[in-house]
Design a protein around this motif. Structure first.
Motif, mmCIF file in Angstrom:
data_model
loop_
_atom_site.group_PDB
_atom_site.id
_atom_site.type_symbol
_atom_site.label_atom_id
_atom_site.label_comp_id
_atom_site.label_asym_id
_atom_site.label_seq_id
_atom_site.Cartn_x
_atom_site.Cartn_y
_atom_site.Cartn_z
ATOM 1 N N VAL A 111 0.845 -1.202 0.000
ATOM 2 C CA VAL A 111 0.000 0.000 0.000
ATOM 3 C C VAL A 111 0.875 1.245 0.000
ATOM 4 N N GLU A 112 1.914 1.254 0.827
ATOM 5 C CA GLU A 112 2.802 2.422 0.890
ATOM 6 C C GLU A 112 3.563 2.615 -0.420
ATOM 7 N N LEU A 113 3.998 1.526 -1.036
ATOM 8 C CA LEU A 113 4.663 1.631 -2.334
ATOM 9 C C LEU A 113 3.715 2.206 -3.377
ATOM 10 N N TYR A 114 2.486 1.700 -3.429
ATOM 11 C CA TYR A 114 1.503 2.212 -4.387
ATOM 12 C C TYR A 114 1.216 3.690 -4.134
ATOM 13 N N ASN A 115 1.182 4.108 -2.864
ATOM 14 C CA ASN A 115 0.988 5.527 -2.536
ATOM 15 C C ASN A 115 2.123 6.381 -3.106
ATOM 16 N N VAL A 116 3.355 5.903 -2.948
ATOM 17 C CA VAL A 116 4.515 6.633 -3.468
ATOM 18 C C VAL A 116 4.458 6.704 -4.990
ATOM 19 N N LEU A 117 4.196 5.573 -5.624
ATOM 20 C CA LEU A 117 4.179 5.524 -7.094
ATOM 21 C C LEU A 117 3.036 6.339 -7.684
ATOM 22 N N GLY A 118 1.921 6.404 -6.967
ATOM 23 C CA GLY A 118 0.739 7.065 -7.504
ATOM 24 C C GLY A 118 0.631 8.544 -7.210
ATOM 25 N N ASP A 119 1.504 9.079 -6.361
ATOM 26 C CA ASP A 119 1.405 10.495 -6.019
ATOM 27 C C ASP A 119 1.909 11.348 -7.182
ATOM 28 N N GLN A 120 1.059 12.228 -7.675
ATOM 29 C CA GLN A 120 1.393 13.048 -8.838
ATOM 30 C C GLN A 120 2.431 14.130 -8.542
ATOM 31 N N GLU A 121 2.624 14.466 -7.275
ATOM 32 C CA GLU A 121 3.572 15.531 -6.934
ATOM 33 C C GLU A 121 4.962 15.009 -6.580
ATOM 34 N N VAL A 122 5.114 13.684 -6.515
ATOM 35 C CA VAL A 122 6.431 13.112 -6.265
ATOM 36 C C VAL A 122 7.199 13.158 -7.583
ATOM 37 N N PRO A 123 8.432 13.698 -7.564
ATOM 38 C CA PRO A 123 9.196 13.758 -8.811
ATOM 39 C C PRO A 123 9.356 12.374 -9.436
#
Length: 194
Positions: A111-123
């Motif tokens: 879940v945390e990995l998917y959150n990181v990958l899916g965040d549009q503001e993360v470079p």
């Protein structure tokens, strides 16, 4: 420090490596193995004495002039992972560690990995997902984990993601040279400020 008759090689490149993973996933052990590999000490290093990390920063310099900056962000800081990554410049690369020996934690770590990958503001940064502790007794094999996680399908259907998945053991040093090489492929020239 160079030996008496060796010339010191100037640092011409750098790479910033962010390590994320829930508690006990092997972040500190991985950094220690990469440092050993950098010194030419490869093979079965055994277990390292570590303590849970909140946020650790360290660096190493390679013999070919690359400064590697490590930033480990521990599982206790999961709520701040996205915020921290949003502040990073695109020249960083991400190592995301998943402990395959801790079955109860696999759902949370995905879940945390998917959150990181899916965040549009993360470079958009290169991501190496590392399946750790593959040499320990585990409920999940690498093949079963790949099937459950759907990471290969995520990579195939999201070509903009610069993501790769690899299994490692920090106990036996399995695939540590490959992780080391992957990190160095993301080095950037240091701009001369003279």
């Amino acid at each position: 420090m160079p030996k008496k008759n060796e010339k010191e090689i100037p640092i011409t490149h750098s790479v910033k490596v962010i390590l994320l993973g829930l508690a006990g996933s092997g972040k500190t052990s991985l950094v220690k193995q990469l440092e050993l590999h950098n010194k030419g000490l490869v093979g079965n290093a055994g277990a390292f004495a570590t303590t849970p990390s909140m946020q650790e920063i360290s660096q190493m310099e390679t013999k070919d002039g690359v400064r590697v900056h490590f930033k480990e962000i521990g599982g206790a800081l999961v709520p701040s992972w996205i915020t921290t990554l949003r502040k990073e410049e695109e020249k960083a690369c991400l190592l995301y560690l998943i402990d395959l020996s801790n079955a109860p934690q696999l759902g949370s770590t995905l879940v945390e990995l998917y959150n990181v990958l899916g965040d549009q503001e993360v470079p958009n940064m290169p991501v190496l997902v590392l399946l750790t502790k593959v040499d320990m007794p585990s409920t999940f094999s690498v093949a079963a984990f790949n099937n459950i996680s759907q990471l290969n399908q995520i990579i195939a259907t999201n070509p903009h993601l610069q993501m790769k998945v690899m299994h490692i053991s920090t106990f036996t040093a399995e695939n540590i040279p490959e992780v080391y090489a992957w990190v160095l492929t993301h080095k950037k020239a240091i701009e001369n400020t003279d």
